[in-house]
Design an enzyme around this catalytic site. Structure first.
Site, PDB file in Angstrom:
ATOM      1  N   ASP A 136      -5.505  -8.937  57.285  1.00 31.34           N
ATOM      2  CA  ASP A 136      -6.032  -7.572  57.202  1.00 31.34           C
ATOM      3  C   ASP A 136      -7.404  -7.595  56.541  1.00 31.34           C
ATOM      4  OD1 ASP A 136      -6.442  -4.791  56.210  1.00 31.34           O
ATOM      5  OD2 ASP A 136      -4.396  -4.486  56.923  1.00 31.34           O
ATOM      6  N   HIS A 194       1.816  -2.187  64.642  1.00 26.68           N
ATOM      7  CA  HIS A 194       1.573  -3.379  63.816  1.00 26.68           C
ATOM      8  C   HIS A 194       2.522  -3.361  62.625  1.00 26.68           C
ATOM      9  CE1 HIS A 194      -1.214  -0.192  62.591  1.00 26.68           C
ATOM     10  NE2 HIS A 194      -1.049  -0.618  61.357  1.00 26.68           N
ATOM     11  N   ASN A 213       3.866   1.646  59.722  1.00 24.84           N
ATOM     12  CA  ASN A 213       3.590   3.086  59.752  1.00 24.84           C
ATOM     13  C   ASN A 213       3.577   3.623  61.181  1.00 24.84           C
ATOM     14  OD1 ASN A 213       3.122   2.977  56.937  1.00 24.84           O
ATOM     15  ND2 ASN A 213       0.995   2.380  57.264  1.00 24.84           N
ATOM     16  N   HIS A 256       2.760  -4.640  58.707  1.00 20.78           N
ATOM     17  CA  HIS A 256       2.056  -5.180  57.539  1.00 20.78           C
ATOM     18  C   HIS A 256       2.982  -6.134  56.787  1.00 20.78           C
ATOM     19  CE1 HIS A 256      -1.217  -2.051  57.236  1.00 20.78           C
ATOM     20  NE2 HIS A 256      -0.326  -1.334  57.899  1.00 20.78           N
ATOM     21  N   GLN A 272      -0.449   5.994  59.516  1.00 18.26           N
ATOM     22  CA  GLN A 272      -0.951   5.093  60.578  1.00 18.26           C
ATOM     23  C   GLN A 272      -2.381   5.482  60.936  1.00 18.26           C
ATOM     24  OE1 GLN A 272       1.263   5.082  64.298  1.00 18.26           O
ATOM     25  NE2 GLN A 272       0.348   3.153  64.951  1.00 18.26           N
TER      26      GLN A 272
HETATM   27  P1  AMP Z   1      -2.248   1.441  59.320  1.00 20.75           P
HETATM   28  O1  AMP Z   1      -2.769   2.367  58.262  1.00 20.75           O
HETATM   29  O2  AMP Z   1      -0.798   1.100  59.170  1.00 20.75           O
HETATM   30  O3  AMP Z   1      -2.593   1.935  60.718  1.00 20.75           O
HETATM   31  O4  AMP Z   1      -2.994   0.072  59.075  1.00 20.75           O
HETATM   32  C1  AMP Z   1      -4.170  -0.313  59.666  1.00 20.75           C
HETATM   33  C2  AMP Z   1      -4.617  -1.553  58.948  1.00 20.75           C
HETATM   34  O5  AMP Z   1      -5.512  -2.243  59.768  1.00 20.75           O
HETATM   35  C3  AMP Z   1      -5.333  -1.311  57.618  1.00 20.75           C
HETATM   36  O6  AMP Z   1      -4.660  -2.034  56.597  1.00 20.75           O
HETATM   37  C4  AMP Z   1      -6.741  -1.829  57.863  1.00 20.75           C
HETATM   38  O7  AMP Z   1      -7.278  -2.465  56.724  1.00 20.75           O
HETATM   39  C5  AMP Z   1      -6.524  -2.811  58.990  1.00 20.75           C
HETATM   40  N1  AMP Z   1      -7.638  -3.011  59.904  1.00 20.75           N
HETATM   41  C6  AMP Z   1      -8.348  -2.073  60.557  1.00 20.75           C
HETATM   42  N2  AMP Z   1      -9.258  -2.645  61.373  1.00 20.75           N
HETATM   43  C7  AMP Z   1      -9.103  -3.979  61.233  1.00 20.75           C
HETATM   44  C8  AMP Z   1      -9.742  -5.117  61.813  1.00 20.75           C
HETATM   45  N3  AMP Z   1     -10.735  -4.990  62.686  1.00 20.75           N
HETATM   46  N4  AMP Z   1      -9.313  -6.348  61.440  1.00 20.75           N
HETATM   47  C9  AMP Z   1      -8.317  -6.501  60.532  1.00 20.75           C
HETATM   48  N5  AMP Z   1      -7.667  -5.462  59.967  1.00 20.75           N
HETATM   49  C10 AMP Z   1      -8.064  -4.226  60.295  1.00 20.75           C
END
Ligand code: AMP
Ligand code: ZN
Length: 133
Positions: A30, A99, A86, A101, A93
């Site tokens: 992440d 995805h 999420n 985590h 989300q």
């Molecule tokens: P969510 O809030 O569950 O949708 O989580 C999205 C996650 O994706 C967050 O923890 C962000 O830090 C991560 N994220 C967003 N864009 C990228 C990216 N390009 N590469 C790696 N992680 C990302």
């Protein structure tokens, strides 16, 4: 999904720090980690959320979460690990491609996840039990 960033990352069109890859998934670090080693399991096929995941892929995702969790705990020597997933904006989300985590944890690491516990009311309990039986 032409405009989905996680489709592009999962399928290798956008480079990422990849810890693991197979025909169905890519596991990446992440970019905004809650802790060292915070990783994301991304299916290569687009599904917006858990409810849209085909059964077989959802099952494989959880088996992969188990495998990656064990490897992260072993590699980092941490005390614990949260599996967080999420669904929907109200649930936090921000990227609408399913995805999982994986968040390595240590005692007193200051990572904040969670909720303030309420109290299960008899009314809610009875209503929910009726709906599920
Ligand atoms: P969510 O809030 O569950 O949708 O989580 C999205 C996650 O994706 C967050 O923890 C962000 O830090 C991560 N994220 C967003 N864009 C990228 C990216 N390009 N590469 C790696 N992680 C990302
Ligand atoms: Zn996607």
């Amino acid at each position: 999904m032409d405009n989905c960033i996680f489709c592009k990352i999962a399928n290798g069109e956008i480079p990422s720090a990849t810890l693991y890859e197979d025909e169905d998934f890519r596991v990446i670090l992440d970019l905004g980690p809650a802790s060292k080693g915070h990783s994301l399991i991304l299916p290569k096929a687009h599904a917006a959320n858990l409810m849209e995941m085909p059964d077989e892929l959802a099952g494989k995702a959880m088996i992969l979460a188990k495998k990656m969790a064990a490897k992260l705990v072993d590699t980092l020597g941490c005390d614990g690990l949260n599996v967080v997933q999420n669904n929907g904006e109200s649930a936090g989300q921000t990227v609408h491609h399913f995805h999982i985590h994986l968040i390595p944890r240590r005692t007193d690491d200051g990572v904040v996840l969670g909720w303030k516990p309420g109290q299960l009311t008899e009314e809610d309990r009875d209503e929910l039990l009726k709906s599920f039986h």
